[in-house]
Write a protein that holds these residues in place. Structure first.
Motif, PDB file in Angstrom:
ATOM      1  N   LEU A 144      40.266 -42.699 -11.799  1.00  0.00           N
ATOM      2  CA  LEU A 144      41.229 -41.795 -11.564  1.00  0.00           C
ATOM      3  C   LEU A 144      41.823 -41.747 -10.499  1.00  0.00           C
ATOM      4  O   LEU A 144      41.097 -42.044  -9.413  1.00  0.00           O
ATOM      5  CB  LEU A 144      40.679 -40.514 -11.605  1.00  0.00           C
ATOM      6  CG  LEU A 144      39.726 -39.801 -12.926  1.00  0.00           C
ATOM      7  CD1 LEU A 144      39.122 -38.647 -12.830  1.00  0.00           C
ATOM      8  CD2 LEU A 144      40.583 -40.163 -14.178  1.00  0.00           C
ATOM      9  N   GLN A 145      43.310 -41.808 -10.309  1.00  0.00           N
ATOM     10  CA  GLN A 145      44.040 -41.921  -9.161  1.00  0.00           C
ATOM     11  C   GLN A 145      44.697 -40.570  -9.059  1.00  0.00           C
ATOM     12  O   GLN A 145      44.806 -39.636 -10.061  1.00  0.00           O
ATOM     13  CB  GLN A 145      45.022 -43.104  -9.449  1.00  0.00           C
ATOM     14  CG  GLN A 145      44.321 -44.377  -9.414  1.00  0.00           C
ATOM     15  CD  GLN A 145      45.317 -45.463  -9.389  1.00  0.00           C
ATOM     16  OE1 GLN A 145      44.736 -46.469  -8.574  1.00  0.00           O
ATOM     17  NE2 GLN A 145      46.433 -45.604 -10.025  1.00  0.00           N
ATOM     18  N   ASP A 159      49.722 -42.506 -17.569  1.00  0.00           N
ATOM     19  CA  ASP A 159      49.888 -40.996 -17.205  1.00  0.00           C
ATOM     20  C   ASP A 159      48.747 -40.134 -18.017  1.00  0.00           C
ATOM     21  O   ASP A 159      48.090 -39.320 -17.462  1.00  0.00           O
ATOM     22  CB  ASP A 159      51.121 -40.472 -17.958  1.00  0.00           C
ATOM     23  CG  ASP A 159      52.367 -41.106 -17.066  1.00  0.00           C
ATOM     24  OD1 ASP A 159      52.184 -41.322 -15.909  1.00  0.00           O
ATOM     25  OD2 ASP A 159      53.297 -41.203 -17.740  1.00  0.00           O
ATOM     26  N   HIS A 160      48.333 -40.963 -19.165  1.00  0.00           N
ATOM     27  CA  HIS A 160      47.140 -40.205 -19.934  1.00  0.00           C
ATOM     28  C   HIS A 160      46.340 -41.415 -20.527  1.00  0.00           C
ATOM     29  O   HIS A 160      46.745 -42.495 -20.781  1.00  0.00           O
ATOM     30  CB  HIS A 160      47.738 -39.458 -21.061  1.00  0.00           C
ATOM     31  CG  HIS A 160      48.433 -38.325 -20.758  1.00  0.00           C
ATOM     32  ND1 HIS A 160      47.990 -36.955 -20.807  1.00  0.00           N
ATOM     33  CD2 HIS A 160      49.781 -38.031 -20.409  1.00  0.00           C
ATOM     34  CE1 HIS A 160      48.757 -36.441 -20.419  1.00  0.00           C
ATOM     35  NE2 HIS A 160      50.067 -36.919 -20.305  1.00  0.00           N
ATOM     36  N   VAL A 180      35.945 -32.350 -16.524  1.00  0.00           N
ATOM     37  CA  VAL A 180      36.070 -31.144 -15.419  1.00  0.00           C
ATOM     38  C   VAL A 180      36.070 -31.916 -13.830  1.00  0.00           C
ATOM     39  O   VAL A 180      35.153 -32.264 -13.604  1.00  0.00           O
ATOM     40  CB  VAL A 180      35.328 -30.066 -15.659  1.00  0.00           C
ATOM     41  CG1 VAL A 180      35.703 -29.043 -14.261  1.00  0.00           C
ATOM     42  CG2 VAL A 180      35.327 -29.358 -16.731  1.00  0.00           C
ATOM     43  N   VAL A 181      37.318 -32.197 -13.373  1.00  0.00           N
ATOM     44  CA  VAL A 181      37.337 -32.835 -11.940  1.00  0.00           C
ATOM     45  C   VAL A 181      37.835 -31.870 -10.989  1.00  0.00           C
ATOM     46  O   VAL A 181      39.040 -31.314 -11.329  1.00  0.00           O
ATOM     47  CB  VAL A 181      38.419 -34.006 -12.389  1.00  0.00           C
ATOM     48  CG1 VAL A 181      38.509 -34.633 -10.961  1.00  0.00           C
ATOM     49  CG2 VAL A 181      37.762 -35.130 -13.360  1.00  0.00           C
ATOM     50  N   THR A 182      37.267 -31.519  -9.993  1.00  0.00           N
ATOM     51  CA  THR A 182      37.799 -30.750  -8.834  1.00  0.00           C
ATOM     52  C   THR A 182      38.397 -31.402  -8.028  1.00  0.00           C
ATOM     53  O   THR A 182      39.200 -30.764  -7.188  1.00  0.00           O
ATOM     54  CB  THR A 182      36.439 -29.782  -8.388  1.00  0.00           C
ATOM     55  OG1 THR A 182      35.554 -30.874  -7.868  1.00  0.00           O
ATOM     56  CG2 THR A 182      35.776 -28.845  -9.506  1.00  0.00           C
ATOM     57  N   ALA A 183      38.066 -32.865  -7.732  1.00  0.00           N
ATOM     58  CA  ALA A 183      38.900 -33.496  -6.845  1.00  0.00           C
ATOM     59  C   ALA A 183      40.525 -33.509  -7.142  1.00  0.00           C
ATOM     60  O   ALA A 183      40.733 -33.244  -8.236  1.00  0.00           O
ATOM     61  CB  ALA A 183      38.335 -34.808  -6.596  1.00  0.00           C
ATOM     62  N   ARG A 208      44.179 -35.517 -13.910  1.00  0.00           N
ATOM     63  CA  ARG A 208      43.039 -34.839 -14.674  1.00  0.00           C
ATOM     64  C   ARG A 208      43.490 -35.451 -16.033  1.00  0.00           C
ATOM     65  O   ARG A 208      42.610 -34.936 -17.276  1.00  0.00           O
ATOM     66  CB  ARG A 208      43.182 -33.464 -14.654  1.00  0.00           C
ATOM     67  CG  ARG A 208      42.848 -32.744 -13.616  1.00  0.00           C
ATOM     68  CD  ARG A 208      42.923 -31.115 -13.474  1.00  0.00           C
ATOM     69  NE  ARG A 208      41.837 -30.610 -14.528  1.00  0.00           N
ATOM     70  CZ  ARG A 208      42.305 -29.907 -15.524  1.00  0.00           C
ATOM     71  NH1 ARG A 208      43.488 -29.763 -15.760  1.00  0.00           N
ATOM     72  NH2 ARG A 208      41.520 -29.562 -16.385  1.00  0.00           N
ATOM     73  N   ASN A 209      44.245 -36.324 -16.340  1.00  0.00           N
ATOM     74  CA  ASN A 209      44.833 -36.619 -17.747  1.00  0.00           C
ATOM     75  C   ASN A 209      43.557 -37.961 -18.398  1.00  0.00           C
ATOM     76  O   ASN A 209      44.027 -38.731 -18.939  1.00  0.00           O
ATOM     77  CB  ASN A 209      46.075 -37.071 -17.802  1.00  0.00           C
ATOM     78  CG  ASN A 209      46.923 -35.951 -17.397  1.00  0.00           C
ATOM     79  OD1 ASN A 209      46.780 -34.882 -17.740  1.00  0.00           O
ATOM     80  ND2 ASN A 209      48.139 -36.066 -16.886  1.00  0.00           N
ATOM     81  N   LEU A 210      42.491 -37.725 -18.203  1.00  0.00           N
ATOM     82  CA  LEU A 210      41.521 -38.583 -18.846  1.00  0.00           C
ATOM     83  C   LEU A 210      40.859 -37.793 -19.954  1.00  0.00           C
ATOM     84  O   LEU A 210      40.535 -36.580 -19.710  1.00  0.00           O
ATOM     85  CB  LEU A 210      40.646 -39.120 -17.994  1.00  0.00           C
ATOM     86  CG  LEU A 210      39.408 -39.785 -18.560  1.00  0.00           C
ATOM     87  CD1 LEU A 210      39.881 -41.094 -19.046  1.00  0.00           C
ATOM     88  CD2 LEU A 210      38.202 -40.108 -17.520  1.00  0.00           C
ATOM     89  N   TYR A 211      40.824 -38.278 -21.242  1.00  0.00           N
ATOM     90  CA  TYR A 211      40.175 -37.417 -22.433  1.00  0.00           C
ATOM     91  C   TYR A 211      39.111 -38.076 -22.974  1.00  0.00           C
ATOM     92  O   TYR A 211      39.204 -39.222 -23.139  1.00  0.00           O
ATOM     93  CB  TYR A 211      41.209 -37.255 -23.525  1.00  0.00           C
ATOM     94  CG  TYR A 211      42.732 -36.405 -22.909  1.00  0.00           C
ATOM     95  CD1 TYR A 211      42.841 -35.086 -23.485  1.00  0.00           C
ATOM     96  CD2 TYR A 211      43.602 -37.218 -22.324  1.00  0.00           C
ATOM     97  CE1 TYR A 211      44.082 -34.528 -22.725  1.00  0.00           C
ATOM     98  CE2 TYR A 211      44.541 -36.764 -21.940  1.00  0.00           C
ATOM     99  CZ  TYR A 211      44.922 -35.373 -21.941  1.00  0.00           C
ATOM    100  OH  TYR A 211      46.123 -34.895 -21.626  1.00  0.00           O
TER     101      TYR A 211
END
Length: 534
Positions: free
Chosen positions: A111-112, A133-134, A477-480, A484-487
């Protein structure tokens, strides 16, 4: 949109459970055409459109094509591949850019801040980095690179070709459900043939030199699955255990949620089939002992005697279109009751998994009639037995040169070849096949509320219970401060909180949710999308 699909196989679209390299022609799928969500056409429509020579190649007869029929797995693979190609053609015609990169294995994800980085490797070892993007993880089932991990010990029934090398002798199969039946069919047809006698009954004859073949299927309960039963489709609506009623139960909180839901289940079952409810004394049962009553009659019967009787009943009901109401009620309720699982506290999650979940799986995981016929034929030929393991059996692969030794109470049985056919297990964060994503430490295991619910300071307390912690759109669920567009549409990582998610219908539902989310995000500039498929 710009859509890139990475597929490790050279033939995109077939999928591991239906690919000819992984499945024997005798392996049957346990989903009928009527249950398959149409893509560009239904399975039955596609089969009827094929010329006779194509049907012959697939081993099918035109007059036997029916929306309630079951077909070999490889037939579904061919169907899904044609649908995949049709979808690509439709997307291109609608102006989208679609790149299908077959023979590409995705080796890493990260994730970037603004996108998702991806690394893919070709079959010849070339490696390239991408950014999208996703990204959708649609990696499906997770099988080991090597099936035979030591001489005669197989940790999976796939690829089926590996099992064909098993020599005639004592063969053990851990499991009695569809995956185990797949393994049984591969081994038995490598050493003999099925045929119908003059009376039309299916028989099995071993090949010359294969007389020593004997297979033992085994499970804790020592029960065979039941034959697929006739039911109305689409499903009739429920009366008491409805989605709205279960949603209301969830809204009241985790405390006693399982027991409140079981009350809805019992009311529905009693209303649908009062005779069955009286037979098992349903009014005296609860979420912890219903499974014992459900399996009681089968527990007391010889598994092959029960299978023969159940098959005769199922065949009669199919011809007469008779619905066994209690079976049908449980089938309709399993997906509704599945909604409570993410909301159960840790103790109730364990209770559900130990008992009540097993009856739903048994009810919906029925198998084609031909599969039962084949097992009965093997048993009559003296080639198949069932071993009940109970809760305290031991499996020893270390002290034997080949295969495995199984100890049950005071009995030990050695198998020259042993196949673990218990199916796909639940996976968690540590099992993610992408080292970069693991090392980032931003994806966590699913959290479950503890039974006490509150810590010393009164705050809610949770514990990690496997799987991945996902939102309603299947995004980790990513708080960093990262994209967030990983499914996660990969079934093994969903099983812990979605115990009935396996299958094509579930894949369709997940795909709908993920695609709607991506389309909603793509209202501005063009969006790039990646589908990672194994």
């Amino acid at each position: 949109m710009s859509i890139t699909i990475f597929e490790v196989e050279l033939e995109p679209g077939k999928g591991t459970p239906y690919h000819p390299d992984a499945n024997d022609r005798t392996m049957l799928a346990n989903i009928a055409s009527i249950e398959l969500p149409p893509i560009t056409q239904s399975l039955t429509e596609w089969l009827k459109s094929l010329p006779d020579e194509e049907l012959n190649r697939l081993g099918l007869v035109r007059t036997m094509i029916d929306e309630r029929e079951f077909y070999p797995r490889i037939v579904l693979g061919e169907f899904l591949q044609t649908q995949f190609r049709a979808l690509v053609a439709i997307g291109l015609a609608n102006g989208h850019e679609i790149l299908v990169r077959s023979g590409h294995r995705v080796t890493d994800l990260r994730l970037q801040p603004e996108d998702v980085a991806l690394t893919a490797q070709t079959m010849v070892g070339d490696q390239k980095d991408y950014a999208f993007d996703h990204v959708v993880m649609a990696t499906g089932h997770n099988w080991p690179e090597r099936t035979e991990v030591k001489p005669g010990y197989f940790v999976s029934p796939w690829p089926a070709g590996d099992l064909k090398a098993i020599a005639p002798g004592p063969v053990g199969i851990l499991g009695t459900s569809l995956s185990a039946i797949d393994a049984l069919m591969t081994v038995s047809t490598a050493h003999g043939v099925f045929f119908r006698d003059e009376a039309g009954q299916l028989q099995y004859a071993p090949s010359a030199g294969s007389e020593d073949l004997h297979v033992t299927m085994m499970s804790r309960k020592g029960l065979l699955p039941e034959a697929d039963f006739y039911c109305d489709y689409p499903y009739r609506p429920l009366t008491f255990c409805t989605p709205a009623a279960v949603a209301d139960a969830i809204a009241l909180g985790s405390s006693t949620l399982l027991d409140r839901t079981f009350d809805l289940f019992a009311r529905e079952l009693t209303a649908c089939d009062p005779e069955y409810a009286a037979h098992i004394s349903l009014s005296s049962l609860n979420a912890d002992n219903f499974a014992d009553a459900y399996f009681a009659d089968r527990d007391r019967s010889d598994p092959f005697t029960w299978a023969a009787r159940n098959l005769a009943e199922a065949e009669h009901n199919k011809r007469s279109r008779t619905v066994v109401e209690w079976r049908y009620a449980i089938l309709r309720m399993h997906e509704v009751i599945a909604q409570i699982v993410p909301h159960l506290d840790a103790d109730d999650l364990k209770r559900f998994g130990k008992k009540l979940k097993t009856i739903f799986i048994d009810d919906y995981a029925t198998v084609p009639h031909l599969s039962i016929e084949r097992m009965l034929a093997l048993h009559r030929a003296g080639k198949l037995d069932i071993l009940r393991l109970g809760p305290r059996y031991k499996l020893d692969t270390d002290s034997v040169i080949t295969g495995a030794r199984v100890s049950v109470e005071d009995r030990e049985v050695w198998f020259g070849a042993f196949i673990d056919a218990t199916g796909q297990s639940s996976l968690s964060v540590r099992d993610l096949p992408f080292p970069g994503l693991r090392s980032q430490g931003v994806v966590e295991a699913a959290q479950t509320l503890t039974s006490s619910g509150r810590g010393d300071l009164g705050d809610p307390t949770y514990k990690s219970t496997g799987g991945l912690e996902l939102d309603a759109q299947f995004r980790p669920v990513v708080t960093a401060p990262l994209c967030r567009n990983l499914y996660c549409a990969a079934i093994p990582f969903l099983l812990h909180k979605m115990p009935f998610v396996q299958g094509i219908t579930s894949a369709k539902e997940i795909g709908d949710i993920v695609s709607r989310t991506i389309k909603g995000d793509a209202t501005g500039e063009p969006t790039s999308l990646i589908l990672v498929s194994a």
